[in-house]
Design a protein around this motif. Structure first.
Motif, short mmCIF file in Angstrom:
data_model
loop_
_atom_site.label_atom_id
_atom_site.label_comp_id
_atom_site.label_asym_id
_atom_site.label_seq_id
_atom_site.Cartn_x
_atom_site.Cartn_y
_atom_site.Cartn_z
N VAL A 103 9.95 9.52 14.53
CA VAL A 103 9.81 7.86 14.55
C VAL A 103 9.00 7.42 15.28
CG1 VAL A 103 11.70 6.20 15.37
CG2 VAL A 103 12.60 8.38 14.26
N ARG A 104 8.44 7.98 16.33
CA ARG A 104 7.38 7.49 17.16
C ARG A 104 6.22 7.25 16.36
NH1 ARG A 104 5.45 9.98 23.06
NH2 ARG A 104 3.83 8.23 23.44
N GLU A 105 5.76 8.25 15.78
CA GLU A 105 4.49 8.27 14.81
C GLU A 105 4.59 6.89 13.98
OE1 GLU A 105 1.90 11.03 12.16
OE2 GLU A 105 3.58 11.98 13.18
N ALA A 106 5.82 7.25 13.27
CA ALA A 106 6.08 6.24 11.96
C ALA A 106 6.14 4.77 12.56
CB ALA A 106 7.46 6.33 11.40
N LEU A 156 4.30 3.69 15.27
CA LEU A 156 2.72 3.56 15.57
C LEU A 156 2.02 3.03 14.36
CD1 LEU A 156 0.71 3.54 17.62
CD2 LEU A 156 0.17 5.87 17.13
N TRP A 157 2.26 3.70 13.25
CA TRP A 157 1.55 3.51 12.04
C TRP A 157 2.07 2.16 11.44
CZ3 TRP A 157 -3.00 5.14 10.20
CH2 TRP A 157 -3.59 6.07 10.52
N SER A 158 3.39 1.86 11.53
CA SER A 158 3.86 0.65 10.91
C SER A 158 3.39 -0.43 11.99
CB SER A 158 5.54 0.56 11.32
OG SER A 158 6.10 1.72 10.39
N ALA A 159 3.27 -0.40 12.94
CA ALA A 159 2.47 -1.45 13.87
C ALA A 159 1.06 -1.56 13.43
CB ALA A 159 2.56 -1.10 15.57
N VAL A 160 0.43 -0.67 13.28
CA VAL A 160 -1.11 -0.48 12.76
C VAL A 160 -1.16 -1.41 11.69
CG1 VAL A 160 -3.05 0.71 11.90
CG2 VAL A 160 -1.67 1.42 13.73
N TRP A 161 -0.17 -0.91 10.53
CA TRP A 161 -0.42 -1.65 9.16
C TRP A 161 0.05 -3.05 9.39
CZ3 TRP A 161 -3.44 0.65 6.26
CH2 TRP A 161 -3.42 1.98 5.88
N VAL A 162 1.18 -3.47 10.28
CA VAL A 162 1.60 -4.87 10.19
C VAL A 162 0.53 -5.54 10.94
CG1 VAL A 162 3.13 -6.38 11.40
CG2 VAL A 162 4.14 -4.18 10.34
N ALA A 163 -0.20 -5.08 11.94
CA ALA A 163 -1.40 -5.59 12.70
C ALA A 163 -2.49 -6.17 11.61
CB ALA A 163 -1.97 -4.92 13.79
N PHE A 164 -2.82 -4.98 10.70
CA PHE A 164 -3.62 -5.25 9.62
C PHE A 164 -3.38 -6.45 9.04
CE2 PHE A 164 -5.89 -1.53 10.84
CZ PHE A 164 -7.20 -1.75 10.44
N GLY A 165 -2.14 -6.36 8.44
CA GLY A 165 -1.48 -7.52 7.24
C GLY A 165 -1.46 -9.06 8.03
N LEU A 166 -1.08 -8.97 9.20
CA LEU A 166 -1.06 -10.41 9.99
C LEU A 166 -2.47 -10.76 10.20
CD1 LEU A 166 1.92 -9.83 12.19
CD2 LEU A 166 1.81 -10.83 10.01
N GLY A 167 -3.28 -9.78 10.85
CA GLY A 167 -4.81 -10.25 11.05
C GLY A 167 -5.41 -10.72 9.94
N PHE A 168 -5.16 -10.03 8.74
CA PHE A 168 -6.08 -10.59 7.55
C PHE A 168 -5.32 -12.12 7.18
CE2 PHE A 168 -6.52 -11.23 2.93
CZ PHE A 168 -7.89 -11.03 2.83
N TYR A 194 6.47 17.51 3.69
CA TYR A 194 5.64 17.38 2.36
C TYR A 194 5.84 15.85 1.91
CZ TYR A 194 5.96 22.41 2.47
OH TYR A 194 6.06 23.60 2.39
N GLN A 195 6.73 15.30 2.56
CA GLN A 195 6.84 13.81 1.96
C GLN A 195 5.77 12.61 2.02
OE1 GLN A 195 10.80 12.44 3.87
NE2 GLN A 195 11.90 14.38 2.96
N HIS A 196 5.32 12.86 3.37
CA HIS A 196 4.11 11.90 3.44
C HIS A 196 3.05 11.91 2.27
CE1 HIS A 196 0.32 10.22 5.06
NE2 HIS A 196 1.30 9.41 5.73
N LEU A 256 4.02 1.15 3.49
CA LEU A 256 5.36 1.70 2.94
C LEU A 256 5.74 3.23 3.42
CD1 LEU A 256 7.72 1.22 1.06
CD2 LEU A 256 6.41 1.76 -0.86
N ARG A 257 4.73 3.79 3.72
CA ARG A 257 4.89 5.30 3.96
C ARG A 257 5.79 5.25 5.37
NH1 ARG A 257 0.25 4.78 2.32
NH2 ARG A 257 -0.86 5.01 4.25
N ALA A 258 5.03 4.57 6.40
CA ALA A 258 5.49 4.61 7.55
C ALA A 258 6.74 3.85 7.57
CB ALA A 258 4.36 3.70 8.54
N MET A 259 7.10 2.86 6.92
CA MET A 259 8.33 2.12 6.92
C MET A 259 9.26 3.19 6.63
SD MET A 259 9.51 -1.16 4.64
CE MET A 259 8.05 -2.05 5.17
N TYR A 260 9.01 4.03 5.50
CA TYR A 260 10.03 4.87 5.10
C TYR A 260 10.44 5.73 6.18
CZ TYR A 260 12.22 9.19 3.28
OH TYR A 260 12.90 10.26 2.95
N PHE A 261 9.41 6.51 6.91
CA PHE A 261 9.96 7.27 8.27
C PHE A 261 10.54 6.67 9.10
CE2 PHE A 261 6.54 9.81 5.65
CZ PHE A 261 7.34 10.90 5.58
#
Length: 344
Positions: free
Chosen positions: A34-37, A39-51, A98-100, A236-241
């Protein structure tokens, strides 16, 4: 909205770079916690909002509003994908490590398919303006059907695609690490992981039939349609986990998503009568989703406290070892919030 070719190239370059970084970071099979997911979710959201901020700076507030509205809609509809992925992974008992890899290639394929759908949609709208009313009516009907059948579940074992795959493609019953194909007895055969990937890809294509018209209700700018889709899907991947453990808590989310589809459909049908402001449309979508999520958590908080259970964990959590027959149907989770459609 004038978008130079270098802007398209820059966006595609950033997307490919981020995918490469993500693939390198997860090159070894491991369980995404969950912690890694988060972190990656925050990264992807930051990119989306930053764009979105970049769009505001270069093209102005109106186009930025269209991008943010599209991003929020696509991001919220992507949550529905998460629940279906959990069912597919549970059905095949895919080990969590294997899910990622499956989701990575699933997202890569989704970007390609959605780009094709967006291009086709843009051509149709440019050639036949009345197609917007068809999209609007389709979204209203889809939203109503989703609301009426929100408690329906999917059963991968009844999937026409899966039956055809099993009939056409030689398949082994055993997992072989993260491999999709292995060589046995002098011939190449598919592992269960390839069957999972095929279902994930088909599922996203089905979802795109709903989500692409929804984004065209907000904006007809191909650049904004593609980027809002792309940045929403990339996380989507980070959101799943991050959310798979909590799928049982979103009991009203599907109803909220249904209302969102109806709302954007009505907005599209009213284009020639009254143009609803983009920011107002974004506010309505945000309120609908916020109410659905809040009501879900209030409703399930008492149930969770009474049972003392956090609900079903992510697919494959109960023992990461692959079963002896990975293609045997597994129990489908009870009363999940599942896909927007039961189509194959």
């Amino acid at each position: 909205m004038s978008v130079p070719l270098w802007a398209w190239a820059a966006v595609l370059g950033v997307i490919l770079l981020m995918l490469a970084i993500d693939l390198f970071a997860h090159r070894r099979a491991h369980v995404v916690g969950v912690r890694e997911a988060a972190l990656w979710s925050a990264v992807w959201v930051a990119f989306g909002l930053g764009f979105g901020v970049i769009v505001w700076w270069v093209w102005g507030a109106e186009f930025a509003g269209q991008y943010f509205a599209g991003y929020v809609i696509e991001k919220s509809l992507a949550v529905d994908n998460v629940f279906v992925f959990a069912i597919i992974f549970g059905y095949f008992a895919v080990p969590r490590e294997y899910q990622h890899r499956v989701l990575f290639y699933g997202v890569l394929g989704a970007l390609v398919f959605r780009a094709a759908f967006i291009a086709a949609g843009s051509v149709l709208i440019a050639s036949f303006a009345w197609i917007l009313y068809v999209f609007g009516a389709f979204l209203v009907v889809t939203g109503i059907k989703m609301a009426l059948h929100r408690n329906d579940t999917i059963d991968p074992d009844r999937s026409i695609v899966l039956k055809l795959f099993r009939k056409v493609v030689p398949t082994t019953d055993q997992y072989h690490g993260q491999k999709f194909l292995v060589r046995q007895a002098g011939r190449w055969v598919a592992t269960p992981l390839l069957a999972v990937l095929v279902l994930v890809e088909v599922t996203d294509v089905v979802f795109a039939v709903d989500s692409i018209p929804a984004i065209f209700a907000i904006t007809q700018q191909p650049f904004l349609v593609f980027t809002s889709n792309a940045f929403a899907i990339l996380g989507l991947r980070a959101m799943y986990f991050l959310l798979a453990d909590l799928m049982h808590r979103f009991v009203y989310l599907k109803l909220g998503l249904a209302l969102v589809l109806v709302w954007v459909g009505v907005k599209m049908l009213l284009l020639d009568l009254y143009k609803i402001p983009t920011w107002f449309s974004l506010a309505v979508v945000a309120v609908l989703l916020a109410v659905a999520v809040t009501a879900s958590w209030i409703r399930t908080r008492t149930t969770t406290a009474t049972t003392g259970s956090a609900g079903p964990g992510p697919a494959g959590a109960a023992g990461d070892a692959a079963p002896t027959d990975a293609l045997t149907a597994q129990p489908v989770p009870s009363e999940p919030t599942t896909s927007r459609s039961t189509r194959d």
